[in-house]
Motif scaffolding. Structure first.
Motif, PDB file in Angstrom:
ATOM      1  N   GLY A   1       3.504  -4.121   5.354  1.00 49.39           N
ATOM      2  CA  GLY A   1       3.208  -2.677   5.415  1.00 49.39           C
ATOM      3  C   GLY A   1       1.830  -2.420   6.000  1.00 49.39           C
ATOM      4  O   GLY A   1       1.596  -1.374   6.620  1.00 49.39           O
ATOM      5  N   VAL A   2       0.920  -3.358   5.819  1.00 51.44           N
ATOM      6  CA  VAL A   2      -0.400  -3.254   6.452  1.00 51.44           C
ATOM      7  C   VAL A   2      -0.251  -3.463   7.961  1.00 51.44           C
ATOM      8  O   VAL A   2      -0.829  -2.739   8.776  1.00 51.44           O
ATOM      9  CB  VAL A   2      -1.374  -4.292   5.856  1.00 51.44           C
ATOM     10  CG1 VAL A   2      -2.703  -4.278   6.597  1.00 51.44           C
ATOM     11  CG2 VAL A   2      -1.587  -4.032   4.361  1.00 51.44           C
TER      12      VAL A   2
ATOM     13  N   ASN B   1       6.310   1.771   6.716  1.00 52.46           N
ATOM     14  CA  ASN B   1       5.307   2.276   7.660  1.00 52.46           C
ATOM     15  C   ASN B   1       5.819   2.326   9.093  1.00 52.46           C
ATOM     16  O   ASN B   1       5.299   3.079   9.912  1.00 52.46           O
ATOM     17  CB  ASN B   1       3.996   1.481   7.550  1.00 52.46           C
ATOM     18  CG  ASN B   1       3.093   2.081   6.474  1.00 52.46           C
ATOM     19  OD1 ASN B   1       3.230   3.274   6.133  1.00 52.46           O
ATOM     20  ND2 ASN B   1       2.182   1.289   5.934  1.00 52.46           N
TER      21      ASN B   1
ATOM     22  N   GLY C   1       1.443   5.088   1.317  1.00 49.87           N
ATOM     23  CA  GLY C   1       0.972   3.721   1.545  1.00 49.87           C
ATOM     24  C   GLY C   1       0.580   3.516   2.992  1.00 49.87           C
ATOM     25  O   GLY C   1       0.493   2.392   3.473  1.00 49.87           O
TER      26      GLY C   1
ATOM     27  N   PRO D   1      -3.868   1.163   5.915  1.00 48.39           N
ATOM     28  CA  PRO D   1      -3.495   0.501   7.174  1.00 48.39           C
ATOM     29  C   PRO D   1      -3.782   1.359   8.412  1.00 48.39           C
ATOM     30  O   PRO D   1      -4.246   0.842   9.437  1.00 48.39           O
ATOM     31  CB  PRO D   1      -1.983   0.272   7.025  1.00 48.39           C
ATOM     32  CG  PRO D   1      -1.719   0.290   5.562  1.00 48.39           C
ATOM     33  CD  PRO D   1      -2.728   1.231   4.979  1.00 48.39           C
TER      34      PRO D   1
ATOM     35  N   TYR E   1      -0.046   0.831  -2.686  1.00 50.32           N
ATOM     36  CA  TYR E   1       1.063   0.257  -1.903  1.00 50.32           C
ATOM     37  C   TYR E   1       0.551  -0.795  -0.923  1.00 50.32           C
ATOM     38  O   TYR E   1       1.239  -1.779  -0.652  1.00 50.32           O
ATOM     39  CB  TYR E   1       1.798   1.339  -1.120  1.00 50.32           C
ATOM     40  CG  TYR E   1       2.646   2.272  -1.948  1.00 50.32           C
ATOM     41  CD1 TYR E   1       4.033   2.237  -1.827  1.00 50.32           C
ATOM     42  CD2 TYR E   1       2.090   3.184  -2.828  1.00 50.32           C
ATOM     43  CE1 TYR E   1       4.836   3.087  -2.562  1.00 50.32           C
ATOM     44  CE2 TYR E   1       2.884   4.036  -3.571  1.00 50.32           C
ATOM     45  CZ  TYR E   1       4.258   3.987  -3.442  1.00 50.32           C
ATOM     46  OH  TYR E   1       5.046   4.819  -4.171  1.00 50.32           O
ATOM     47  N   THR E   2      -0.598  -0.522  -0.335  1.00 47.36           N
ATOM     48  CA  THR E   2      -1.075  -1.370   0.773  1.00 47.36           C
ATOM     49  C   THR E   2      -2.570  -1.633   0.633  1.00 47.36           C
ATOM     50  O   THR E   2      -3.307  -1.656   1.618  1.00 47.36           O
ATOM     51  CB  THR E   2      -0.789  -0.680   2.131  1.00 47.36           C
ATOM     52  OG1 THR E   2      -1.134   0.708   2.017  1.00 47.36           O
ATOM     53  CG2 THR E   2       0.662  -0.801   2.532  1.00 47.36           C
TER      54      THR E   2
ATOM     55  N   ALA F   1      -4.988  -3.882   2.796  1.00 47.47           N
ATOM     56  CA  ALA F   1      -5.627  -3.527   4.070  1.00 47.47           C
ATOM     57  C   ALA F   1      -7.144  -3.669   3.976  1.00 47.47           C
ATOM     58  O   ALA F   1      -7.809  -3.945   4.981  1.00 47.47           O
ATOM     59  CB  ALA F   1      -5.257  -2.093   4.461  1.00 47.47           C
TER      60      ALA F   1
END
Ligand code: TPP
Ligand code: MG
Length: 514
Positions: free
Chosen positions: A49-50, A82, A388, A392, A417-418, A421
């Motif tokens: 997701g990042v 994402n 999220g 990122p 969520y992320t 990052a």
């Protein structure tokens, strides 16, 4: 060279210079090729997701695709949320997803899955390379698809043997299609709508919210008396002092309906027909008054700037003076921390030419007005509603624009969520100041519980919206990933720490206790 190297050389040759990656065994030849080919910056993300969110942020600011490198179906699946957001933002991205060797798939080894089917809903184009000699041409095709207006997601699946077997050569870059010009009929219809004397609103999004677009729209508004509004969420808005400031359509349905009620004529420029984010019992999906006329001047894939120029000419509005956000000498707010006070301080302290990645959710609802006359900046929002994205997005924007300060406005629930990052920001030395709003809850959902008409709400339900027990400590989390920071409990502390973050190169986190 092998297939993987032919692909990396094709990417670089077509101007794809950054690869956000989280590799595995099936991508090892791609990784190895990175050291043999000049010109590709590879950035490791510790969760996919990042990787995909950073590719979105990069694309919005660089205006060209980055590549992602993802590990088979599960790696792609981790990145899909994402990618969904990136697709809604019309961000060009080239995904490279490794797969098992062609002859190995039949045995259903642990990581086997139907990658094409997983990729399809979130990609404009999906292809699995047949053999090593096709990889370069497939890569060039993927880049061309990604660069096709308005910007698209292309996913190329690379079976391991297509990466390691011999290939011929990289493929040359394919021509990039320009945005289509709108036809005269669209310009005439919009001009007539704005001359009709009926109350009119011009709704802007996409490129129409770059400085040149808002300037032209501002001239048209000055000439015709039309109101300017922006979509509630936009991929990239150029704003600040000396630019035309455009109010957004409010997010809450009742407020949006009320804001749009006066208008009988809508001219859409890069914007969609205004629609509620969700349906609610007894409330409309469409936000405009019934019977209002909708005119698409230019859609998201068309040349909105040229369309606005032509509309300005048709209305003889080129010389009308647009209303510009005035210079104000706002001082930062003092006293207790509130959403309003934070907006005022951000307006006063935002550095020149900043990029704001906004996932502030409920805390940031009121930030737009007080930052109207801040130093000129770009404002990036979440276009797909999947939370999220903020950390990122900021990470990718910072890679695209190393000379600009990135300010990430991040809500606590969305951050989790992320959160990884932050590590990438530290590893790459990225110039990002994160403002983390810690309200220990999914605050927005408390309102939504009432809005959808839920009844008999008790402890179990409210626990699903509460982030306490244990409370998260973001300064410690950030420190564990190499990002320094400070917690603030008053506006004076906020002003001091935010300014410190802005002044200091590299990542920094200000945790705001709400
Ligand atoms: C991927 C995904 N999962 C769940 C949601 C539903 N959702 C919307 S807002 C939200 C909570 C936001 O909380 P936070 O980020 O802390 O912001 P706050 O409301 O507290 O300002 C959730 C879970 C979503 N939009 N996307
Ligand atoms: Mg929260």
């Amino acid at each position: 060279m092998n297939g993987a190297e032919s692909l990396v050389r094709t990417l670089v040759g077509s101007g794809v210079e950054v690869c956000f990656a989280n590799p595995g065994t099936s991508e090892m030849h791609f990784v190895a090729a990175l050291d043999r080919v000049e010109g590709m910056r590879c950035v490791l993300g510790l969760f996919e997701g990042v990787v995909t969110g950073a590719a979105d942020g990069y694309a919005r600011m660089a205006e060209k695709p980055a590549a992602t490198l993802l590990h088979l179906g599960p790696g792609l699946a981790n990145g899909l949320a994402n990618l969904h957001n990136a697709g809604k933002a019309s961000s060009p991205i080239v995904n490279i997803v490794g797969d098992h060797a062609t002859y190995h798939r039949q045995y259903d080894a642990p990581l086997t899955s139907d990658i094409e089917t997983a990729a399809k809903p979130f990609s404009r184009w999906v292809k699995t390379s047949r053999d090593a000699r096709s990889v370069a041409a497939d890569g060039a095709a993927a880049i061309a698809i990604a660069r096709t207006p308005p910007g698209q997601i292309a996913t190329l699946i690379l079976p391991a043997d297509t990466a390691w077997n011999d290939a011929d050569a990289p493929a040359p870059a394919l021509p990039v299609t320009a945005r289509a010009k709108v036809d005269d009929a669209a310009i005439r219809a919009a001009a007539e709508a704005l001359r009709s004397g009926e109350p009119a609103v011009i709704v802007l999004s996409d490129h129409a919210l770059r400085a040149r677009g808002t300037e032209l729209a501002g001239r048209i508004a000055a000439k015709t008396g039309a109101k300017l509004m922006a979509q509630s969420f936009n991929a990239r808005t150029e704003r600040g002092v000396g630019r035309v400031s455009v109010e957004r359509i409010p997010y809450p349905v009742d407020q949006a309906v009320q804001a749009l009620a006066p208008f009988r004529q809508f001219v859409l420029v890069g914007a969609k027909v205004p629609v509620a984010f969700f349906a609610y019992p007894g409330k409309p999906s469409l936000l405009a008054a019934e019977g209002a006329a909708m005119h698409v001047l230019a859609d998201v894939a068309e040349d909105q700037i040229a369309a606005l120029e032509a509309l300005a000419d048709a209305l003889d509005a080129r010389k009308s003076a647009p209303a510009l956000a005035p210079r104000v000498n706002a001082a930062p707010a003092t006293g207790a921390i509130t959403g309003e006070a934070l907006g005022i301080s951000l307006g006063a302290l935002l550095p020149e030419n900043a990029i704001v990645a906004d996932e502030s959710v409920s805390t940031g609802r009121a930030y737009f007005a007080p930052t109207r006359s801040a130093a000129p900046h770009d404002w990036l929002q979440n276009m797909g509603g999947s939370i999220g994205i903020g950390l990122p997005l900021a990470t990718g924007a910072a890679i695209a624009c190393p000379d600009r300060k990135v300010i990430c406005l991040e809500a606590d629930g969305s951050a989790m969520y992320t959160i990884q990052a932050l590590w990438t920001q530290a590893r790459e030395g990225l110039d990002v100041t994160t403002v983390l709003f810690n309200n220990r809850s999914y605050a927005i959902l408390k309102g939504e519980l009432a809005n959808v008409g839920a009844r008999n709400v008790g402890r179990k339900a409210l626990d699903m919206l509460d982030l306490g027990r244990p409370d998260l400590d973001f300064v410690t989390l950030a420190r564990g990933m190499g990002v320094p920071g400070a917690r603030v409990e008053t506006m004076d502390e906020f002003n001091r720490r935010f300014s410190e973050g802005v002044r200091t190169p590299g990542p920094y986190l200000v945790e705001v206790m709400l």
